[in-house]
Design a protein around this motif. Structure first.
Motif, PDB file in Angstrom:
ATOM      1  N   GLY A   5       0.848  -1.188   0.000  1.00  0.00           N
ATOM      2  CA  GLY A   5       0.000   0.000   0.000  1.00  0.00           C
ATOM      3  C   GLY A   5       0.884   1.238   0.000  1.00  0.00           C
ATOM      4  N   ILE A   6       0.489   2.253  -0.754  1.00  0.00           N
ATOM      5  CA  ILE A   6       1.286   3.484  -0.863  1.00  0.00           C
ATOM      6  C   ILE A   6       0.381   4.698  -0.694  1.00  0.00           C
ATOM      7  CG2 ILE A   6       2.906   4.804  -2.308  1.00  0.00           C
ATOM      8  CD1 ILE A   6       3.292   2.200  -3.985  1.00  0.00           C
ATOM      9  N   ASP A   7       0.868   5.672   0.061  1.00  0.00           N
ATOM     10  CA  ASP A   7       0.138   6.940   0.211  1.00  0.00           C
ATOM     11  C   ASP A   7       1.129   8.055   0.472  1.00  0.00           C
ATOM     12  OD1 ASP A   7      -1.998   8.667   0.212  1.00  0.00           O
ATOM     13  OD2 ASP A   7      -2.917   7.895   2.053  1.00  0.00           O
ATOM     14  N   GLU A   8       0.646   9.280   0.329  1.00  0.00           N
ATOM     15  CA  GLU A   8       1.519  10.436   0.528  1.00  0.00           C
ATOM     16  C   GLU A   8       0.915  11.412   1.523  1.00  0.00           C
ATOM     17  OE1 GLU A   8       0.493  13.670  -0.448  1.00  0.00           O
ATOM     18  OE2 GLU A   8      -1.327  12.912  -1.367  1.00  0.00           O
ATOM     19  N   ALA A  15       4.807  24.735   2.444  1.00  0.00           N
ATOM     20  CA  ALA A  15       6.140  24.628   3.079  1.00  0.00           C
ATOM     21  C   ALA A  15       6.411  23.181   3.466  1.00  0.00           C
ATOM     22  CB  ALA A  15       6.219  25.517   4.303  1.00  0.00           C
ATOM     23  N   GLY A  16       7.690  22.813   3.411  1.00  0.00           N
ATOM     24  CA  GLY A  16       8.100  21.481   3.839  1.00  0.00           C
ATOM     25  C   GLY A  16       8.093  20.463   2.716  1.00  0.00           C
ATOM     26  N   PRO A  17       8.461  19.227   3.047  1.00  0.00           N
ATOM     27  CA  PRO A  17       8.617  18.180   2.036  1.00  0.00           C
ATOM     28  C   PRO A  17       7.318  17.464   1.677  1.00  0.00           C
ATOM     29  CG  PRO A  17       9.172  17.303   4.171  1.00  0.00           C
ATOM     30  CD  PRO A  17       8.805  18.746   4.394  1.00  0.00           C
ATOM     31  N   LEU A  18       7.376  16.762   0.575  1.00  0.00           N
ATOM     32  CA  LEU A  18       6.382  15.750   0.246  1.00  0.00           C
ATOM     33  C   LEU A  18       6.918  14.459   0.854  1.00  0.00           C
ATOM     34  CD1 LEU A  18       3.944  14.726  -1.669  1.00  0.00           C
ATOM     35  CD2 LEU A  18       5.802  14.005  -3.172  1.00  0.00           C
ATOM     36  N   VAL A  19       6.056  13.678   1.489  1.00  0.00           N
ATOM     37  CA  VAL A  19       6.476  12.403   2.075  1.00  0.00           C
ATOM     38  C   VAL A  19       5.582  11.298   1.525  1.00  0.00           C
ATOM     39  CG1 VAL A  19       6.840  11.094   4.204  1.00  0.00           C
ATOM     40  CG2 VAL A  19       7.273  13.557   4.177  1.00  0.00           C
ATOM     41  N   VAL A  20       6.202  10.276   0.950  1.00  0.00           N
ATOM     42  CA  VAL A  20       5.460   9.149   0.381  1.00  0.00           C
ATOM     43  C   VAL A  20       5.934   7.877   1.079  1.00  0.00           C
ATOM     44  CG1 VAL A  20       4.808   7.933  -1.728  1.00  0.00           C
ATOM     45  CG2 VAL A  20       5.374  10.369  -1.839  1.00  0.00           C
ATOM     46  N   ALA A  21       4.972   7.044   1.496  1.00  0.00           N
ATOM     47  CA  ALA A  21       5.319   5.808   2.208  1.00  0.00           C
ATOM     48  C   ALA A  21       4.696   4.596   1.532  1.00  0.00           C
ATOM     49  CB  ALA A  21       4.849   5.890   3.661  1.00  0.00           C
ATOM     50  N   GLY A  22       5.435   3.498   1.564  1.00  0.00           N
ATOM     51  CA  GLY A  22       4.927   2.214   1.098  1.00  0.00           C
ATOM     52  C   GLY A  22       4.957   1.229   2.259  1.00  0.00           C
ATOM     53  N   PHE A  40      -5.235  -4.694  15.709  1.00  0.00           N
ATOM     54  CA  PHE A  40      -4.467  -3.633  15.039  1.00  0.00           C
ATOM     55  C   PHE A  40      -5.104  -3.273  13.696  1.00  0.00           C
ATOM     56  CE2 PHE A  40      -1.122  -3.359  11.664  1.00  0.00           C
ATOM     57  CZ  PHE A  40      -0.776  -2.032  11.845  1.00  0.00           C
ATOM     58  N   LEU A  41      -5.480  -4.291  12.906  1.00  0.00           N
ATOM     59  CA  LEU A  41      -6.089  -4.056  11.595  1.00  0.00           C
ATOM     60  C   LEU A  41      -7.389  -3.272  11.711  1.00  0.00           C
ATOM     61  CD1 LEU A  41      -5.559  -7.452   9.706  1.00  0.00           C
ATOM     62  CD2 LEU A  41      -4.283  -5.330   9.426  1.00  0.00           C
ATOM     63  N   GLN A  42      -8.166  -3.577  12.737  1.00  0.00           N
ATOM     64  CA  GLN A  42      -9.443  -2.879  12.937  1.00  0.00           C
ATOM     65  C   GLN A  42      -9.234  -1.394  13.232  1.00  0.00           C
ATOM     66  OE1 GLN A  42     -11.702  -4.990  15.906  1.00  0.00           O
ATOM     67  NE2 GLN A  42     -12.056  -6.735  14.555  1.00  0.00           N
ATOM     68  N   LYS A  43      -8.144  -1.063  13.892  1.00  0.00           N
ATOM     69  CA  LYS A  43      -7.866   0.333  14.252  1.00  0.00           C
ATOM     70  C   LYS A  43      -7.329   1.159  13.091  1.00  0.00           C
ATOM     71  CE  LYS A  43      -6.905  -0.572  19.109  1.00  0.00           C
ATOM     72  NZ  LYS A  43      -5.845  -0.718  20.121  1.00  0.00           N
ATOM     73  N   LEU A  44      -6.765   0.479  12.078  1.00  0.00           N
ATOM     74  CA  LEU A  44      -6.195   1.200  10.935  1.00  0.00           C
ATOM     75  C   LEU A  44      -7.277   1.922  10.150  1.00  0.00           C
ATOM     76  CD1 LEU A  44      -3.599  -1.262   9.369  1.00  0.00           C
ATOM     77  CD2 LEU A  44      -3.107   0.878  10.542  1.00  0.00           C
ATOM     78  N   ASN A  45      -6.954   3.155   9.733  1.00  0.00           N
ATOM     79  CA  ASN A  45      -7.884   3.935   8.921  1.00  0.00           C
ATOM     80  C   ASN A  45      -7.096   5.014   8.210  1.00  0.00           C
ATOM     81  OD1 ASN A  45     -10.228   4.979   7.800  1.00  0.00           O
ATOM     82  ND2 ASN A  45     -11.315   5.150   9.732  1.00  0.00           N
ATOM     83  N   ALA A 131      -2.124   2.057   6.460  1.00  0.00           N
ATOM     84  CA  ALA A 131      -0.850   2.038   7.198  1.00  0.00           C
ATOM     85  C   ALA A 131       0.157   2.983   6.552  1.00  0.00           C
ATOM     86  CB  ALA A 131      -0.293   0.617   7.248  1.00  0.00           C
ATOM     87  N   ALA A 132       0.219   2.976   5.210  1.00  0.00           N
ATOM     88  CA  ALA A 132       1.131   3.875   4.501  1.00  0.00           C
ATOM     89  C   ALA A 132       0.759   5.333   4.750  1.00  0.00           C
ATOM     90  CB  ALA A 132       1.111   3.567   3.002  1.00  0.00           C
TER      91      ALA A 132
END
Length: 194
Positions: A5-8, A15-22, A40-45, A131-132
């Motif tokens: 999964g990937i998001d930014e 101002a500041g950086p772009l941050v992208v996570a996988g 843990f999975l249930q809490k993710l959003n 999560a990303a």
């Protein structure tokens, strides 16, 4: 099937950086299921739907239990080469670093990166993207808090570089800092800075 999964975070701020996570779930690889993991999975959003405390708690768990990669692209690169270049670069870095069967990026564009599928509002539908989104948001917020004391006149601790009325007033008063994205044109600033 291993999904990355990937998001930014930070596409919109001035101002500041772009941050992208996988992010890939290790439990998927190990085929391990436990009550703690299910909880843990249930809490993710979507990170925007969680408060800062909850995001930080989940951030720690994600770091301990997942395979992940976080890419920072600074404001100077965004100014010189554009936001599309910055996202394309980050997506390629994640694809090179994390090996998965499927790469899913939140949104409607893969920015020309082959092998990356997109899903609108994926951060609320696919747990790996959720999560990303948490990894990206918390990492960017932490960075903005760390540099805030270097730029006290901009109050980054409060708005994290996003475009708020207060931030626009601070720019009008103090001009741009070296952390601002000068290529972003804002009508509210045109009479004073452009």
């Amino acid at each position: 099937m291993e999904i990355c999964g990937i998001d930014e975070a930070g596409r919109g701020p001035i101002a500041g950086p772009l941050v992208v996570a996988g992010c890939i779930f290790k439990n998927e690889k190990l085929k391990v299921k436990s009550e703690k993991w299910e909880n843990f999975l249930q809490k993710l959003n979507d990170s925007k739907k969680l408060n800062a405390k909850k995001r930080e708690e989940l951030f720690e768990i994600i770091q301990e239990t997942c395979e992940y990669h976080i890419v920072f692209v600074d404001n100077k690169t965004i100014d010189e080469k554009g936001l599309s270049f910055a996202i394309n670069y980050a997506l390629n870095e994640i694809k090179k670093t994390l090996k998965a069967n499927k790469y899913l990026f939140d949104g409607n564009s893969n920015f020309g990166v082959k092998g990356i599928e997109t899903l609108i509002k994926g951060d609320g539908k696919i747990k790996q993207i959720s999560a990303a989104s948490i990894l990206a948001k918390v990492s960017r917020d932490k960075y903005m808090l760390e540099i805030a004391d270097k730029y006290p006149m901009y109050n980054f601790k409060k708005h994290k570089g996003y475009i708020t009325k207060e931030h626009i007033e601070e720019i009008k008063k103090n001009g741009f800092s070296d952390i601002h994205r000068k290529s972003y044109r804002l009508k509210a600033l045109e009479p004073t800075l452009f």
